[in-house]
Design a protein around this motif. Structure first.
Motif, PDB file in Angstrom:
ATOM      1  N   PRO A 193      46.492  34.111  -1.823  1.00 11.97           N
ATOM      2  CA  PRO A 193      44.973  33.514  -2.500  1.00 11.97           C
ATOM      3  C   PRO A 193      45.558  32.030  -2.863  1.00 11.97           C
ATOM      4  CG  PRO A 193      45.201  35.716  -3.251  1.00 11.97           C
ATOM      5  CD  PRO A 193      46.382  35.406  -2.439  1.00 11.97           C
ATOM      6  N   PHE A 194      46.520  31.748  -3.305  1.00 14.26           N
ATOM      7  CA  PHE A 194      47.369  30.512  -3.815  1.00 14.26           C
ATOM      8  C   PHE A 194      47.434  29.631  -2.582  1.00 14.26           C
ATOM      9  CE2 PHE A 194      48.443  33.831  -6.910  1.00 14.26           C
ATOM     10  CZ  PHE A 194      47.957  33.200  -8.172  1.00 14.26           C
ATOM     11  N   LEU A 195      47.934  30.056  -1.623  1.00 17.83           N
ATOM     12  CA  LEU A 195      48.414  29.273  -0.375  1.00 17.83           C
ATOM     13  C   LEU A 195      46.794  28.941   0.248  1.00 17.83           C
ATOM     14  CD1 LEU A 195      51.146  31.274   1.383  1.00 17.83           C
ATOM     15  CD2 LEU A 195      51.241  29.060   0.491  1.00 17.83           C
ATOM     16  N   ARG A 196      45.858  29.607   0.269  1.00 21.19           N
ATOM     17  CA  ARG A 196      44.730  29.309   0.615  1.00 21.19           C
ATOM     18  C   ARG A 196      44.232  28.086   0.104  1.00 21.19           C
ATOM     19  NH1 ARG A 196      41.313  32.508   3.541  1.00 21.19           N
ATOM     20  NH2 ARG A 196      39.350  31.938   2.341  1.00 21.19           N
ATOM     21  N   ARG A 197      44.538  27.675  -1.132  1.00 21.45           N
ATOM     22  CA  ARG A 197      44.403  26.661  -1.846  1.00 21.45           C
ATOM     23  C   ARG A 197      45.122  25.037  -1.738  1.00 21.45           C
ATOM     24  NH1 ARG A 197      42.853  30.434  -6.187  1.00 21.45           N
ATOM     25  NH2 ARG A 197      44.771  29.857  -7.308  1.00 21.45           N
ATOM     26  N   VAL A 198      46.128  25.440  -0.948  1.00 22.66           N
ATOM     27  CA  VAL A 198      47.040  24.443  -0.561  1.00 22.66           C
ATOM     28  C   VAL A 198      46.272  23.667   0.482  1.00 22.66           C
ATOM     29  CG1 VAL A 198      49.080  23.838   0.513  1.00 22.66           C
ATOM     30  CG2 VAL A 198      49.280  25.619  -1.037  1.00 22.66           C
ATOM     31  N   PRO A 199      46.214  22.050   0.301  1.00 25.63           N
ATOM     32  CA  PRO A 199      45.754  21.202   1.189  1.00 25.63           C
ATOM     33  C   PRO A 199      46.476  21.199   2.616  1.00 25.63           C
ATOM     34  CG  PRO A 199      46.849  19.938  -0.428  1.00 25.63           C
ATOM     35  CD  PRO A 199      46.749  21.378  -0.847  1.00 25.63           C
ATOM     36  N   GLU A 200      45.591  21.061   3.709  1.00 31.64           N
ATOM     37  CA  GLU A 200      46.403  21.100   5.093  1.00 31.64           C
ATOM     38  C   GLU A 200      47.238  19.444   4.868  1.00 31.64           C
ATOM     39  OE1 GLU A 200      48.020  21.588   7.688  1.00 31.64           O
ATOM     40  OE2 GLU A 200      46.642  23.138   8.117  1.00 31.64           O
ATOM     41  N   SER A 201      48.120  19.686   5.953  1.00 28.29           N
ATOM     42  CA  SER A 201      48.911  18.450   5.899  1.00 28.29           C
ATOM     43  C   SER A 201      48.269  17.182   6.312  1.00 28.29           C
ATOM     44  CB  SER A 201      50.378  18.447   6.842  1.00 28.29           C
ATOM     45  OG  SER A 201      50.844  17.366   6.873  1.00 28.29           O
TER      46      SER A 201
END
Length: 452
Positions: A193-201
């Motif tokens: 769930p936390f990685l899903r909120r990381v913006p794409e490069s």
């Protein structure tokens, strides 16, 4: 700012961002993948003293039990890099993490050797896909100034995983059993769930012509950085080289300026990981089978070697931006070769001698492994960076496969422990010379400048 922007503007906006909590938070979150890479790769070594009698493994099957995960990592590295350059960094990170975690949990429940090996292969596939993409992502969000230190301080999570594996295994295996050790590999699934909120490069989005999405990702990042650092400096587009766009083709890795880089990196990754895992994967077993140490003592000796390795990683993270990538990698590789030759010259007749000199070698070779992550991500343009990292990583995984198999084959044919260290030292010399002669220097240069 409108969405009518250029890829060069996106890169310039990233280059002018000061180091912030957002960088550190993202580095740690994405870096969990690298932690479990380290945790997993020695986990099998520390479980082997118990798995050997449980599955009645002969030396040949021991080698394959170690190597099968590396084969999965090799294939996963190539597939993950290819996918990340087409669908994005973040989706590949999440998908591969889920594969790794679920297979780790399944391995803890099986009592059948063939199923254990199949699951280890698939687990390796997920891990192999994840790690080079994580390194690519971290490199792309980092500016040129002190990039080596920033990225390598993130990569310290890898040797931390090695040490954690040693410490945890030294307690869990004798007390709770090997199944609990593999069950711990399921922990990273809670991070999805936390990685899903990381913006794409943003660099990747811009290189694909998705400039509106790159701008949106940059706005998210800039807002969080500005909330901590205040007003941001204006981007200087003129200092950023032209961004290469277009579809990536595998053959480009072996054309033009990239041919020399790819061959040099392939040699460095292969030799470094051949030496590292050819020794590390077998050390607990060597301590038990050759020197007749009990499981507890063998695992404690292995912990000491891993701790020495993390010291080497800290040192190279602190000096690589000062002395440069080429010198740092070549000197560390030659240092590993020297200590291995010294160990061989002693005859490697006692467990204490092996402990001291293998720890010295680990201090050097762990540093090489760490430095290769930042260096590889610097040598290719954004549109093919993940693929370049995955090819380098694939050769590293090939070393993980071949190294333990070679050591197992030598032991099975009656070669001494000293003979094995001579072979490992010679391989390290090849890697050192290749890097010293063919590597280019990249410190303090932007990714766009290096890729020209």
């Amino acid at each position: 700012m409108t969405t009518s922007i250029t890829a060069e503007q996106v890169s310039a906006r990233l280059e002018r961002l000061p180091l912030s909590r957002w960088h550190v938070k993202t580095r740690v979150l994405v870096g969990v993948a690298t932690f479990f890479d380290g945790f997993d790769q020695l986990m099998i070594a520390y479980a082997l003293p118990v798995l050997i009698p449980y599955f009645a493994l002969d030396p040949g099957m021991i080698a394959w039990t170690i190597a099968i995960g590396g084969i999965g990592m090799l294939i996963g590295a190539l597939a993950g890099g290819w996918a990340a350059d087409r669908v994005g960094r973040v989706p590949v990170l999440i998908g591969s993490l889920v594969i790794y975690a679920l297979c780790s949990l399944a391995m803890a429940t099986t009592g059948t050797l063939w199923l254990f090996l199949v699951l280890r292969f698939i687990q390796g596939f997920g891990l192999g896909a994840e790690v080079p993409v994580a390194a690519t992502y971290i490199g792309e969000i980092t500016r040129a100034h002190k990039r080596g230190r920033f990225v390598l301080l993130y990569e310290l999570i890898f040797p931390a995983g090695l040490v954690a594996s040693a410490l945890v295994a030294a307690w869990i295996v004798p007390t709770l059993g090997w199944r609990w050790l593999f069950a711990l590999g399921a922990i990273p699934i809670v991070l999805v769930p936390f990685l899903r909120r990381v913006p794409e490069s943003p660099r990747w989005l811009a290189s694909r012509g998705r400039l509106a999405e790159a701008d949106a990702a940059m706005r998210r990042i800039e807002a969080e950085v500005a909330s901590q650092k205040g007003d941001l400096p204006e981007p200087v587009v003129g200092e950023v080289a032209v961004v290469q766009q277009g579809q990536v083709r595998v053959r480009e890795l072996f054309q033009g300026i990239y041919l020399r880089r790819t061959l040099m990196l392939a040699t460095a990754w292969l030799t470094a990981y051949f030496v590292n895992y050819g020794i590390a994967a077998w050390l607990p077993t060597i301590y038990g089978r050759v020197f007749h140490l009990d499981v507890d003592t063998a695992l404690r000796y292995s912990v000491a070697t891993s701790i020495a390795g993390i010291i080497g990683c800290i040192v190279i993270a602190l000096v690589i931006d000062n002395i440069g990538r080429r010198i740092a990698i070549a000197v560390a590789m030659m240092g590993s070769a020297t200590t291995l030759f010294i160990l061989a010259s002693t005859g490697a007749t006692t467990a204490g001698t092996v402990l001291v000199w293998s720890a010295a070698s680990a201090m050097c070779i762990f540093a090489v492994n760490l430095a290769l992550y930042v260096y590889t991500a610097e040598l290719y343009p954004t549109r093919m960076r993940a693929l370049g990292c995955s090819v380098g990583g694939a050769f590293g995984r090939l070393g993980i496969v071949i190294g333990p198999l070679v050591v197992g084959g030598l032991l099975e044919r009656g070669f001494s422990v000293a003979d094995i260290f001579v072979v490992m030292g010679a391989v390290a010399v090849v890697g050192a010379l290749s890097t010293a002669v063919f590597a280019i220097e990249t410190k303090e240069r932007t990714l766009e400048e290096i890729s020209r």
